[in-house]
Scaffold this active site. Structure first.
Site, PDB file in Angstrom:
ATOM      1  CB  CYS A  47      -7.967 -12.572   5.491  1.00  7.47           C
ATOM      2  SG  CYS A  47      -7.321 -11.317   6.618  1.00  7.47           S
TER       3      CYS A  47
ATOM      4  CB  THR B  73      -0.929  -0.003   1.226  1.00  2.95           C
ATOM      5  OG1 THR B  73      -1.831  -1.093   1.120  1.00  2.95           O
ATOM      6  CG2 THR B  73      -1.712   1.297   1.316  1.00  2.95           C
TER       7      THR B  73
END
Length: 563
Positions: free
Chosen positions: A42, A14
């Site tokens: 995840c 990011t």
């Protein structure tokens, strides 16, 4: 300006993309020791379980695509081994060739993440004993399951990864056992709410060995023997260590940067370390808890992404600030969804806050619309001020919607009564005119203004059964006959007024019903006739759900009662 980034998952990737959007001329080099960048941590358990079928779906970007779009030099399988702060450079090892080199920087961003906690115990290096953190870990586990076809698995730890992996392995047909020292799963939840999660796990065949300590592992034929403290060992085809994660702060520590909780990297609200030219983000850093203001470790992808953006802003001369983490999380547990945000009641009291909570069991949408199901909600607030501190919700539908509303309310500093004023979307398939979030606000408002008093699950055993208090169950006789709390007399709400003369106004009255609504109405009637009255938080449905998990063997719900 040259920026070197260590770590290319949530925070590092990011930051790299944000840096390029802010400065087209900056030289940006990103080192990642694994073979993948910008991958979905995840999603890893769901690839093992076959829910995500294509391995490529786990990686949101490749080094090639990242360079094409952002002109960021991405070097995977490169491990940064040291930081020379005086020379403004890092030492790097190419893991494929073994060669080392030095890379200079003007600004350095550390995003090394966290590593699986590997306690000092025998046998953690055995074949068939795994950790799950990277794509490579995921591929190893899936390959082992496909090739060796283990019939059973023991997961050491019942946190988010352990729970997701337990479900996915169970769906593949393995016998799954979770073993952990804490006596409840999912410590972000209070024990009463965690009991609902535990019941769902047991209902789907996952064995829970809570309050048991793993001491080590030993070979056992084609499997692994799990050694337990003071107990007979377990044997399984495979073991996954899911005890938790530890901040990967070795580089920072060896470079002399200031450290925080559990050896994490200390940063200010600009994500700047004690060296003004070095920033740090993600699971390795200590942050401020948004509710308490105290230092905290919160290893989640959402905060890491925000921190990466903020660090990039500041590296490029901006002044962005990170206000802290609330720990908002959501988890699929077979047919349930469990979500939390902010502090649970236990953590709030541990932090020194004068915390109270309301528990309610509303329908996820209008009761007259088909297909509704019950939500169990626990909303924590501060006595006196009414400030919202946290929330937990467990249910089948509508959980994520409500937890996000409550997370936003907590972030905005709202009070419990303020929830009553939220103008939330309503249509019968999705909600009720009085949304469950509004209802939580009404409950808190009633408590704060003294319109009702409550008693809780933990108070039940201490209530006298000698006649010195009145214990009432305000449900219908049919509901009462299906099960009731010990010592509670059935007096349905709709006939209460006709029986007031049978009750002694000098005795406190404790009232229970199915969800807490009828007992609240009974308390309002009784209070206006001079009685001191207490309403049971959560209702009999909540009581029975928790007690089912606490009973040996977990007795089934009577009369098919909606869980």
């Amino acid at each position: 300006m040259k920026v070197v980034i260590v770590g290319g998952v949530a925070g590092g990737a990011t930051a790299a993309a944000r840096l390029r959007r802010l400065d087209e001329n900056a030289e940006i080099v990103l080192f990642e020791r694994s073979g993948f960048i910008s991958y979905a941590n995840c999603g890893l358990p769901y690839y093992i379980g076959g829910v995500i079928e294509d391995e490529a779906e786990l990686t949101l970007q490749t080094p090639e695509r990242f360079y094409e779009r952002f002109r960021v030099q991405v070097k995977v399988r490169h491990e940064v081994t040291a930081i020379d702060r005086a020379a403004h450079c890092v030492e790097v090892r190419d893991l494929d060739s073994g060669k080392t080199f030095r890379e200079p920087y003007d600004k350095l961003l550390l995003a090394p993440g966290a590593k699986p906690t590997r306690p000092a115990m025998a046998g953690t290096g055995l074949e068939g004993v795994f950790t799950l953190r990277t794509v490579e870990d995921t591929l190893r586990i899936r390959r082992f399951v496909e090739e060796r076809k283990p019939r059973s698995a023991v997961l050491a730890g019942g946190g988010f990864i352990g729970m997701e992996l337990a479900e996915n392995l169970r769906e593949l047909g393995l016998d799954v056992t979770i073993v952990q020292k804490p006596r409840q799963l999912m410590t972000p939840f209070d024990a009463d709410m965690a009991a609902l999660i535990e019941s769902e796990m047991r209902a789907h065949g996952v064995a829970l060995r809570l309050g048991h300590t793993v001491e080590g592992f030993a070979p056992a034929g084609d499997g692994v023997q799990v050694l337990l403290q003071g107990e007979a060992p377990l044997t399984a085809g495979m073991v996954v260590l899911a005890i938790g994660v530890t901040p990967d702060s070795r580089l920072a520590a060896e470079a002399g940067l200031e450290l925080g909780l559990r050896g994490s990297i200390a940063v200010n609200d600009r994500m700047q370390t004690s060296d003004p030219d070095i920033y740090a983000v993600g699971d390795a850093v200590q942050v401020r808890h948004a509710v308490t203001g105290q230092p905290a470790l919160i290893a989640l992808a959402g905060p890491a992404n925000k921190q990466g953006r903020i660090a990039a802003d500041n590296i490029c001369g901006g002044d962005s600030r990170y206000r802290g983490s609330q720990g908002s999380s959501v988890l699929k547990v077979f047919g349930l969804t469990a979500a939390c945000t902010g502090l649970n009641e236990t953590a709030a009291r541990r932090a020194g806050l004068d915390a109270d909570a309301v528990i309610l069991s509303p329908m996820n949408h209008a009761g007259y619309y088909p297909g509704g199901s019950v939500l169990t909600m626990k909303v924590v607030f501060e006595r006196g001020s009414g400030r919202l501190l946290g929330a937990q919700i467990v249910g089948r539908d509508g959980v994520d919607k409500r937890i996000d509303v409550l997370a936003a309310a907590i972030h905005g500093g709202m009070t419990g009564p303020g929830l009553t004023e939220l103008d939330l979307a309503y249509a019968p398939p999705y909600a009720s005119a009085k949304d469950p979030v509004n209802m939580a606000g009404y409950l808190i408002e009633n408590l704060l203004t003294g319109k009702v008093r409550q008693f809780r699950l933990e108070d039940l055993d201490a209530l006298p059964r000698d006649g010195s208090v009145t214990l009432l169950d305000a449900r219908t006789p049919g509901e009462y006959s299906c099960g009731h709390a010990e010592g509670f007399r059935n007096l349905p709400l709709d006939s209460l007024r006709e029986h007031l003369g049978e009750l002694d106004p000098a005795k406190p009255v404790y009232v229970m019903c199915q969800s807490g609504l009828r007992s609240y109405l009974a308390c309002r009637i009784l209070a206006q006739h001079g009685f001191t009255c207490y309403n049971f938080a959560g209702g009999y449905r909540f009581y029975e759900a928790v007690m089912q998990e606490r009973r040996p063997g977990g007795a089934a719900f009577p009369c098919g009662m909606d869980q």
